[in-house]
Design a protein around this motif. Structure first.
Motif, PDB file in Angstrom:
ATOM      1  N   THR A  83       0.971  -1.303   0.504  1.00 42.54           N
ATOM      2  CA  THR A  83      -0.032   0.030   0.389  1.00 42.54           C
ATOM      3  C   THR A  83       0.510   1.102  -0.190  1.00 42.54           C
ATOM      4  O   THR A  83       2.208   1.538   0.810  1.00 42.54           O
ATOM      5  CB  THR A  83      -1.312  -0.032   1.296  1.00 42.54           C
ATOM      6  OG1 THR A  83      -0.068   0.147   2.589  1.00 42.54           O
ATOM      7  CG2 THR A  83      -1.668  -1.203   0.874  1.00 42.54           C
ATOM      8  N   THR A  84      -0.183   1.966  -1.003  1.00 44.78           N
ATOM      9  CA  THR A  84       1.005   3.575  -0.049  1.00 44.78           C
ATOM     10  C   THR A  84       0.116   4.564   0.269  1.00 44.78           C
ATOM     11  O   THR A  84      -1.049   4.982   0.080  1.00 44.78           O
ATOM     12  CB  THR A  84       1.046   3.891  -1.912  1.00 44.78           C
ATOM     13  OG1 THR A  84       2.425   3.249  -2.666  1.00 44.78           O
ATOM     14  CG2 THR A  84       2.097   5.264  -2.006  1.00 44.78           C
ATOM     15  N   ALA A  85       0.744   5.504   1.029  1.00 43.85           N
ATOM     16  CA  ALA A  85      -0.204   6.468   1.359  1.00 43.85           C
ATOM     17  C   ALA A  85       1.041   7.393   1.647  1.00 43.85           C
ATOM     18  O   ALA A  85       2.222   7.676   1.595  1.00 43.85           O
ATOM     19  CB  ALA A  85      -0.613   6.528   3.106  1.00 43.85           C
ATOM     20  N   LEU A  86       0.513   9.166   2.438  1.00 45.98           N
ATOM     21  CA  LEU A  86       1.035  10.331   2.321  1.00 45.98           C
ATOM     22  C   LEU A  86       1.541  10.231   3.796  1.00 45.98           C
ATOM     23  O   LEU A  86       0.066   9.534   4.938  1.00 45.98           O
ATOM     24  CB  LEU A  86       0.290  11.165   2.378  1.00 45.98           C
ATOM     25  CG  LEU A  86      -0.717  11.543   0.707  1.00 45.98           C
ATOM     26  CD1 LEU A  86      -1.106  13.122   0.312  1.00 45.98           C
ATOM     27  CD2 LEU A  86       1.133  11.533   0.171  1.00 45.98           C
ATOM     28  N   LEU A  87       2.942  10.130   3.746  1.00 40.73           N
ATOM     29  CA  LEU A  87       3.149  10.283   4.951  1.00 40.73           C
ATOM     30  C   LEU A  87       3.323  12.403   5.800  1.00 40.73           C
ATOM     31  O   LEU A  87       4.041  12.925   5.259  1.00 40.73           O
ATOM     32  CB  LEU A  87       4.340  10.092   5.107  1.00 40.73           C
ATOM     33  CG  LEU A  87       5.278  10.012   6.632  1.00 40.73           C
ATOM     34  CD1 LEU A  87       6.902   9.226   6.788  1.00 40.73           C
ATOM     35  CD2 LEU A  87       5.502  11.700   7.109  1.00 40.73           C
ATOM     36  N   THR A  88       2.552  12.345   6.172  1.00 40.74           N
ATOM     37  CA  THR A  88       2.082  13.730   7.428  1.00 40.74           C
ATOM     38  C   THR A  88       2.397  14.096   8.611  1.00 40.74           C
ATOM     39  O   THR A  88       2.650  13.345   9.707  1.00 40.74           O
ATOM     40  CB  THR A  88       1.084  14.857   6.648  1.00 40.74           C
ATOM     41  OG1 THR A  88      -0.550  14.050   7.894  1.00 40.74           O
ATOM     42  CG2 THR A  88       0.757  14.399   5.693  1.00 40.74           C
ATOM     43  N   VAL A  89       3.220  15.830   8.870  1.00 42.41           N
ATOM     44  CA  VAL A  89       3.480  15.767  10.407  1.00 42.41           C
ATOM     45  C   VAL A  89       2.521  17.053  10.716  1.00 42.41           C
ATOM     46  O   VAL A  89       2.199  17.865   9.283  1.00 42.41           O
ATOM     47  CB  VAL A  89       4.608  15.764  10.757  1.00 42.41           C
ATOM     48  CG1 VAL A  89       5.134  14.280  11.058  1.00 42.41           C
ATOM     49  CG2 VAL A  89       5.822  16.405  10.108  1.00 42.41           C
TER      50      VAL A  89
ATOM     51  N   PHE B 136      11.802  15.844   8.239  1.00 42.71           N
ATOM     52  CA  PHE B 136      10.766  15.662   8.813  1.00 42.71           C
ATOM     53  C   PHE B 136       9.835  15.899  10.132  1.00 42.71           C
ATOM     54  O   PHE B 136       8.647  15.483  10.506  1.00 42.71           O
ATOM     55  CB  PHE B 136      10.610  13.483   9.452  1.00 42.71           C
ATOM     56  CG  PHE B 136      10.551  13.106   8.131  1.00 42.71           C
ATOM     57  CD1 PHE B 136      10.675  12.448   7.464  1.00 42.71           C
ATOM     58  CD2 PHE B 136      12.426  12.667   8.372  1.00 42.71           C
ATOM     59  CE1 PHE B 136      10.755  11.531   6.470  1.00 42.71           C
ATOM     60  CE2 PHE B 136      12.798  11.407   7.758  1.00 42.71           C
ATOM     61  CZ  PHE B 136      12.262  10.942   6.207  1.00 42.71           C
ATOM     62  N   GLU B 137      10.054  17.486  10.063  1.00 45.14           N
ATOM     63  CA  GLU B 137       9.171  18.162  10.570  1.00 45.14           C
ATOM     64  C   GLU B 137       8.020  19.325   9.789  1.00 45.14           C
ATOM     65  O   GLU B 137       8.038  19.921  10.846  1.00 45.14           O
ATOM     66  CB  GLU B 137      10.144  19.470  10.870  1.00 45.14           C
ATOM     67  CG  GLU B 137      11.917  18.699  11.449  1.00 45.14           C
ATOM     68  CD  GLU B 137      11.163  17.942  12.673  1.00 45.14           C
ATOM     69  OE1 GLU B 137      10.246  18.524  13.253  1.00 45.14           O
ATOM     70  OE2 GLU B 137      12.112  17.507  13.472  1.00 45.14           O
ATOM     71  N   ARG B 138       7.946  18.740   8.710  1.00 42.50           N
ATOM     72  CA  ARG B 138       7.012  19.613   7.736  1.00 42.50           C
ATOM     73  C   ARG B 138       6.055  19.180   7.518  1.00 42.50           C
ATOM     74  O   ARG B 138       5.448  17.490   7.439  1.00 42.50           O
ATOM     75  CB  ARG B 138       7.415  20.563   7.255  1.00 42.50           C
ATOM     76  CG  ARG B 138       8.581  21.490   7.118  1.00 42.50           C
ATOM     77  CD  ARG B 138       9.406  21.836   5.463  1.00 42.50           C
ATOM     78  NE  ARG B 138      10.022  22.422   5.834  1.00 42.50           N
ATOM     79  CZ  ARG B 138      10.278  24.003   5.209  1.00 42.50           C
ATOM     80  NH1 ARG B 138       9.052  24.275   4.852  1.00 42.50           N
ATOM     81  NH2 ARG B 138      11.799  24.447   4.823  1.00 42.50           N
ATOM     82  N   ASP B 139       4.735  19.564   8.014  1.00 42.90           N
ATOM     83  CA  ASP B 139       2.949  18.795   7.254  1.00 42.90           C
ATOM     84  C   ASP B 139       3.218  19.095   5.438  1.00 42.90           C
ATOM     85  O   ASP B 139       2.852  20.428   5.448  1.00 42.90           O
ATOM     86  CB  ASP B 139       2.496  19.387   8.303  1.00 42.90           C
ATOM     87  CG  ASP B 139       0.857  19.067   7.563  1.00 42.90           C
ATOM     88  OD1 ASP B 139       0.754  17.947   7.678  1.00 42.90           O
ATOM     89  OD2 ASP B 139      -0.193  18.754   8.168  1.00 42.90           O
ATOM     90  N   GLN B 140       3.328  18.273   5.075  1.00 45.54           N
ATOM     91  CA  GLN B 140       4.032  18.977   3.299  1.00 45.54           C
ATOM     92  C   GLN B 140       3.132  17.471   2.891  1.00 45.54           C
ATOM     93  O   GLN B 140       2.392  17.786   1.012  1.00 45.54           O
ATOM     94  CB  GLN B 140       5.262  19.589   2.989  1.00 45.54           C
ATOM     95  CG  GLN B 140       5.308  20.913   3.678  1.00 45.54           C
ATOM     96  CD  GLN B 140       6.265  20.594   2.939  1.00 45.54           C
ATOM     97  OE1 GLN B 140       7.370  20.174   2.428  1.00 45.54           O
ATOM     98  NE2 GLN B 140       6.774  22.177   2.605  1.00 45.54           N
ATOM     99  N   GLY B 141       2.654  16.418   2.819  1.00 45.48           N
ATOM    100  CA  GLY B 141       3.311  15.366   2.588  1.00 45.48           C
ATOM    101  C   GLY B 141       4.009  15.063   1.417  1.00 45.48           C
ATOM    102  O   GLY B 141       3.850  14.442   0.135  1.00 45.48           O
ATOM    103  N   ALA B 142       5.411  15.746   1.668  1.00 44.08           N
ATOM    104  CA  ALA B 142       6.389  15.754   0.755  1.00 44.08           C
ATOM    105  C   ALA B 142       6.827  13.652   1.031  1.00 44.08           C
ATOM    106  O   ALA B 142       7.583  13.382  -0.399  1.00 44.08           O
ATOM    107  CB  ALA B 142       7.072  16.031   1.059  1.00 44.08           C
ATOM    108  N   TRP B 143       6.722  13.021   1.483  1.00 43.39           N
ATOM    109  CA  TRP B 143       7.127  11.574   1.750  1.00 43.39           C
ATOM    110  C   TRP B 143       5.898  11.064   1.664  1.00 43.39           C
ATOM    111  O   TRP B 143       4.534  11.589   2.001  1.00 43.39           O
ATOM    112  CB  TRP B 143       7.552  11.619   3.075  1.00 43.39           C
ATOM    113  CG  TRP B 143       9.557  12.270   3.468  1.00 43.39           C
ATOM    114  CD1 TRP B 143       9.756  13.591   3.273  1.00 43.39           C
ATOM    115  CD2 TRP B 143      10.602  11.614   2.795  1.00 43.39           C
ATOM    116  NE1 TRP B 143      10.637  13.865   3.538  1.00 43.39           N
ATOM    117  CE2 TRP B 143      11.478  12.420   3.210  1.00 43.39           C
ATOM    118  CE3 TRP B 143      10.804  10.440   2.230  1.00 43.39           C
ATOM    119  CZ2 TRP B 143      12.614  13.012   2.499  1.00 43.39           C
ATOM    120  CZ3 TRP B 143      11.707  10.595   1.781  1.00 43.39           C
ATOM    121  CH2 TRP B 143      13.357  11.521   2.247  1.00 43.39           C
ATOM    122  N   THR B 144       6.137   9.599   0.967  1.00 42.11           N
ATOM    123  CA  THR B 144       5.235   9.020   1.137  1.00 42.11           C
ATOM    124  C   THR B 144       5.126   7.847   1.382  1.00 42.11           C
ATOM    125  O   THR B 144       6.384   7.603   1.224  1.00 42.11           O
ATOM    126  CB  THR B 144       4.506   8.569  -0.481  1.00 42.11           C
ATOM    127  OG1 THR B 144       4.362   9.917  -0.764  1.00 42.11           O
ATOM    128  CG2 THR B 144       3.797   7.801  -0.815  1.00 42.11           C
TER     129      THR B 144
END
Length: 485
Positions: A2-8, A354-362
């Motif tokens: 599965t693939t999902a957006l990683l957000t913080v 990994f500090e931003r809430d951007q959805g850059a990492w998946t």
């Protein structure tokens, strides 16, 4: 799979500027290059003002320092020393900065250089702010802090200059210059010092992080004679009170670092401007100074401060010591400059820490964000964890075709990991270049060199096969930059 957006989430109001800087190593504390926590009981500290001692070493003075019982976040714990000093002969900074020795009071214990009363409202601590050498004598600028107020605000009793004739082992403060601050607002409570053409230039700011920057100079053989200081009035060097000095850089300026840079043939200035670490340059020590350019953003490194330049930075590489509040330690970071002192070749990875809430990492499979207990820098890091199958975190990065790049990142794993990978691949496809690893016990920097070929985009990834039980991988501070010619 599965693939999902990683957000913080990150702190409201934080700067959103991109950070061109690349994290090279941890200078102090656990997982540091020199293991300062075990070698000299420097488990947590900050600042790291650096200068050349004139004898083939860099001296680095750190601020409030703590021992074995320290735990994040911030300044706390036992064995409190207001300052310590470490020495380095390391000229190869691309893989981190190592220290060879320390000013000690007992073997294996970094000493407090200048005693402080440690009484709030009287003198809570004494903090180093700058250093310089002339001949074999070392000079250290410091401030006597009366009280720590809200973030970015503190009261000082005075600023002074100490000296050492034994390479920083012992320091003398008696009879040396002081800039008193009985009512607050004195221009020279925090300092940067730069030696050139027979003078030492003293750049100053008031106590706290909300003042402007001012400038004085003194003949290098008269640093301890306060009447020999001349203050820059905007048109001339004037003897007298430091109130004669006019701002050379408007507020807010904090934790200045200034040096002449031979590669650019310009004066460089780094400082904390609001929440971000910025760089400016000038043809002369008095300015005028270029517009500020962000080196490291609060959004990528929450709680950052300091940002002191390494005197041996050479060529296009400029190295700096960056402090971060939560891990309460110091990191070596790098930016690259062109001949005009413009920042070039920035980190191409979005949200590298990994500090931003951007959805850059998946995510492929199961991944997320850890809290500050686990991060290498700042407050968060990425992770993958599961007990079966392939799991990774990844991001597509725009690149130029047929160009050499270098990927770096910090990783660690569970003790039972037996098949991890870090590298770049065709988006959604086969690896271009990767490294394979097994168990990684502590944060370790990995490097992957690759050529983009005919691609305009690559996908950076970090992942593990978890077919042999519950396993995890943690990742932080990932960067892609063009390789050196």
């Amino acid at each position: 799979m599965t693939t999902a957006l990683l957000t913080v989430t990150y702190e409201a109001g934080a700067s959103t500027a991109r950070s061109p800087a690349v994290v090279v190593s941890k200078m102090t504390g656990p997982d540091s290059v020199s293991s300062t926590a075990t070698r000299w009981k420097v488990k947590a500290t900050d600042l790291g003002v650096m200068w050349d001692n004139g004898a083939g070493e860099i001296l680095a003075a750190f601020g409030d320092t703590f021992g074995d019982t320290w735990a994040p976040p911030g300044a706390n714990g036992n064995d409190w020393r207001s300052q310590v000093l470490l020495r380095s002969r390391d000229r190869s900074l691309s893989d981190g900065m190592s220290f060879d020795s320390a000013a000690t009071d007992t073997p294996g214990h970094a000493k407090e250089l200048i005693p402080s009363r440690k009484i709030d409202g009287d003198e809570i601590t004494v903090i180093p702010t700058a250093g310089v050498s002339v001949g074999s004598r070392q000079y250290l600028a410091y401030m006597s802090v009366r009280h720590w107020g809200p973030p970015g605000q503190w009261d000082t009793n005075y600023a002074g200059i100490a000296y050492s004739d034994d390479n920083g082992q012992n320091w003398t403060t008696a009879g040396t210059p002081r800039w008193d601050n009985p009512t607050g607002g004195d221009h020279f409570q925090m300092a940067a010092m730069a030696r050139r053409d027979g003078f030492v230039y003293l750049y100053g700011t008031p106590n706290g992080r909300n003042g402007a920057a001012y400038l004085a100079r003194v003949p290098e053989d008269q640093i301890l004679v306060k009447s020999s200081y001349r203050y820059w009035t905007g048109s001339a060097w004037q003897q007298g009170q430091d109130t004669l000095a006019v701002p050379i850089v408007q507020a807010p300026v904090a934790e200045l670092s200034v040096q002449f840079n031979a590669y650019t043939d310009r004066w460089l200035m780094t400082y904390l401007m609001g929440e971000d670490l910025v760089l400016r340059s000038a043809a002369a020590p008095t300015g005028p100074w270029s517009a500020p350019r962000v080196v490291a953003s609060f959004a990528d490194y929450p709680g950052l401060y300091g940002g002191f330049m390494h005197p041996w930075s050479s060529g296009p590489d400029l190295y700096l010591a960056l402090s971060e509040w939560t891990p309460y330690n110091v990191y070596l970071i790098r930016i690259q400059l062109d001949r005009n002192a413009a920042i070039v070749n920035p980190n191409l990875v979005t949200d590298p820490s990994f500090e931003r809430d951007q959805g850059a990492w998946t995510c492929t499979g199961n991944c997320g964000v850890d809290n500050a207990t686990w991060s290498f820098t700042a407050d968060h890091n990425g992770f993958v964890r599961y007990n079966r199958g392939w799991h990774d975190l990844h991001q597509s990065v725009a690149v130029s075709p047929n160009t050499d790049y270098v990927l770096t990142g910090f990783l660690r794993t569970s003790a039972n990991n037996d098949n991890g990978f870090f590298g770049v691949r065709n988006p959604g496809g086969a690896p271009i270049r990767e490294v394979n690893f097994r168990a990684i016990g502590s944060w370790t920097r990995f490097t992957v060199a690759f050529n983009s070929g005919n691609r305009s985009s690559v996908q950076v990834f970090a992942g593990i096969w978890t077919d042999n039980g519950d396993m995890w991988l943690q990742a932080d501070d990932i960067a892609i930059v063009r390789a050196a010619p």
